[in-house]
Design a protein around this motif. Structure first.
Motif, PDB file in Angstrom:
ATOM      1  N   UNK A   1     -76.545  31.862 -51.425  1.00 19.12           N
ATOM      2  CA  UNK A   1     -75.924  32.899 -50.607  1.00 19.12           C
ATOM      3  C   UNK A   1     -75.174  32.316 -49.415  1.00 19.12           C
ATOM      4  N   UNK A   2     -75.677  31.224 -48.845  1.00 21.78           N
ATOM      5  CA  UNK A   2     -74.982  30.602 -47.720  1.00 21.78           C
ATOM      6  C   UNK A   2     -73.612  30.096 -48.140  1.00 21.78           C
ATOM      7  N   UNK A   3     -73.548  29.390 -49.269  1.00 15.67           N
ATOM      8  CA  UNK A   3     -72.273  28.873 -49.770  1.00 15.67           C
ATOM      9  C   UNK A   3     -71.329  29.998 -50.162  1.00 15.67           C
ATOM     10  N   UNK A   4     -71.886  31.087 -50.641  1.00 20.33           N
ATOM     11  CA  UNK A   4     -71.057  32.234 -51.009  1.00 20.33           C
ATOM     12  C   UNK A   4     -70.286  32.760 -49.812  1.00 20.33           C
ATOM     13  N   UNK A   5     -70.981  33.049 -48.724  1.00 28.14           N
ATOM     14  CA  UNK A   5     -70.300  33.579 -47.540  1.00 28.14           C
ATOM     15  C   UNK A   5     -69.331  32.554 -46.959  1.00 28.14           C
ATOM     16  N   UNK A   6     -69.735  31.286 -46.919  1.00 27.30           N
ATOM     17  CA  UNK A   6     -68.841  30.259 -46.405  1.00 27.30           C
ATOM     18  C   UNK A   6     -67.594  30.141 -47.267  1.00 27.30           C
ATOM     19  N   UNK A   7     -67.766  30.206 -48.576  1.00 31.99           N
ATOM     20  CA  UNK A   7     -66.650  30.085 -49.497  1.00 31.99           C
ATOM     21  C   UNK A   7     -65.663  31.221 -49.387  1.00 31.99           C
ATOM     22  N   UNK A   8     -66.170  32.446 -49.260  1.00 37.10           N
ATOM     23  CA  UNK A   8     -65.281  33.596 -49.082  1.00 37.10           C
ATOM     24  C   UNK A   8     -64.520  33.455 -47.766  1.00 37.10           C
ATOM     25  N   UNK A   9     -65.224  33.105 -46.703  1.00 40.13           N
ATOM     26  CA  UNK A   9     -64.593  32.973 -45.391  1.00 40.13           C
ATOM     27  C   UNK A   9     -63.513  31.906 -45.388  1.00 40.13           C
ATOM     28  N   UNK A  10     -63.738  30.825 -46.126  1.00 39.46           N
ATOM     29  CA  UNK A  10     -62.792  29.709 -46.158  1.00 39.46           C
ATOM     30  C   UNK A  10     -61.765  29.807 -47.287  1.00 39.46           C
ATOM     31  N   UNK A  11     -61.761  30.935 -48.006  1.00 40.75           N
ATOM     32  CA  UNK A  11     -60.804  31.200 -49.085  1.00 40.75           C
ATOM     33  C   UNK A  11     -60.926  30.223 -50.246  1.00 40.75           C
ATOM     34  N   UNK A  12     -62.133  29.722 -50.467  1.00 39.71           N
ATOM     35  CA  UNK A  12     -62.378  28.904 -51.640  1.00 39.71           C
ATOM     36  C   UNK A  12     -63.022  29.729 -52.755  1.00 39.71           C
ATOM     37  N   UNK A  13     -63.336  30.959 -52.449  1.00 44.08           N
ATOM     38  CA  UNK A  13     -63.704  31.981 -53.418  1.00 44.08           C
ATOM     39  C   UNK A  13     -63.070  33.264 -52.898  1.00 44.08           C
TER      40      UNK A  13
END
Length: 308
Positions: free
Chosen positions: A86-98
């Motif tokens: 879940x941590x990587x999910x939010x970071x990824x969305x915020x950084x436009x990598x997902x």
């Protein structure tokens, strides 16, 4: 929950040290998957590729993710699904990598993530509510109906409340304020495990008609499959129910109005979601998209209503 769904995709998010410190201490599933450094990070205006992030084991999110993977592919999109913690999910969305995460529990459960990363994200809408966190027992446990009723009965439950992933929002709130507010902190041990281990322990206890208390949440297929009882929370220690929302990288809906518009129309009832989750369970690991395709065929009118 749906377990060991597929080989983890390993890829690295570019986060600051401060963000990483926060994310490792906030509510998370315990999965350590990361995002590929070499993945195509930019969605682009009107992109025909959609990157969906999900957390394996959290069935409502897995079900929604593979449902939309099939829907979008039917509409000509290329869909990349990424199994993350879940941590990587939010970071990824915020950084436009997902691009999109379909299982954001807000405003309570994922509050820590949203406070830190929300300015870099946008909400696309709510597809299920209310969504609540709770303590649950089998229905045959007759003398316990509220969290208050657990007081003085630790021996009956082996002195344990069976939990899930250590860093999840559910575990964070159970540790505090739930256990202290109800005077249970010194009487019960909140065990850390995984969602799959918790469900296995729950099923084993039910098979043997033994008392057990677990951390759980709704919506969840377990309430459809098993005879369970949610313990009332008179002190409102878990807070108000959440909404299951869809979040995307900031600017996604403007750049991709077609996908964003369809998702804004997406809503499921408890029975609809339960039928989808159970179908994925029945089909088994590796067949999630086949299950989604079957469900879409059986619910064509509903799905068509989202695509207007």
């Amino acid at each position: 929950m749906i377990r060991n769904r597929r080989r983890r995709i390993t890829y690295l998010f570019g986060c600051t040290a401060a963000a990483l410190t926060l994310l490792t201490t906030a509510a998370c599933s315990g999965n350590t998957s990361k995002v590929d450094e070499g993945s195509d990070a930019d969605s682009g205006s009107g992109s025909k590729t959609v990157k969906l992030a999900y957390v394996a084991g959290w069935d409502e999110g897995v079900s929604a993710t593979f449902l939309w993977k099939q829907i979008l592919e039917d509409k000509g999109y290329k869909v990349d699904v990424r199994d993350l913690d879940i941590a990587s999910t939010y970071a990824g969305i915020a950084n436009k990598q997902a691009d999109i995460y379909l299982d954001a529990w807000l405003p309570v459960t994922h509050e820590t993530y949203w406070k830190k990363l929300g300015p870099k994200m946008e909400k696309l809408g709510t597809w299920y509510e209310p969504a609540d966190l709770n303590l649950t027992v089998p229905k045959y446990v007759k003398d316990v109906n509220t969290i208050d009723d657990l007081k003085g009965k630790a021996g009956e439950f082996g002195g344990k409340i069976v939990g899930i992933e250590a860093g999840s929002g559910l575990m964070r709130l159970t540790r505090s304020p739930v256990l202290p507010d109800y005077g249970l902190k010194s009487e019960y041990e909140l065990t850390e495990s995984s969602t799959s281990a918790m469900l296995s322990a729950l099923q084993k206890s039910i098979n043997n008609k033994k008392p057990i208390v677990v951390t759980l949440w709704r919506p969840h297929w377990a309430y459809t499959k098993m005879q369970l009882k949610v313990l009332k929370d008179p002190k409102k220690a878990y807070g108000k129910p959440d909404k299951v929302q869809m979040v995307a990288s900031k600017g996604y809906s403007k750049a991709n109005p077609e996908v964003a518009g369809w998702l804004k129309n997406f809503h499921l009832t408890s029975s609809q979601l339960g039928s989808l989750e159970l179908l994925l369970q029945k089909k088994g690991t590796g067949n999630e998209q086949a299950a989604a395709k079957e469900w879409i065929a059986d619910n064509k009118q509903l799905v068509d209503s989202w695509l207007k």
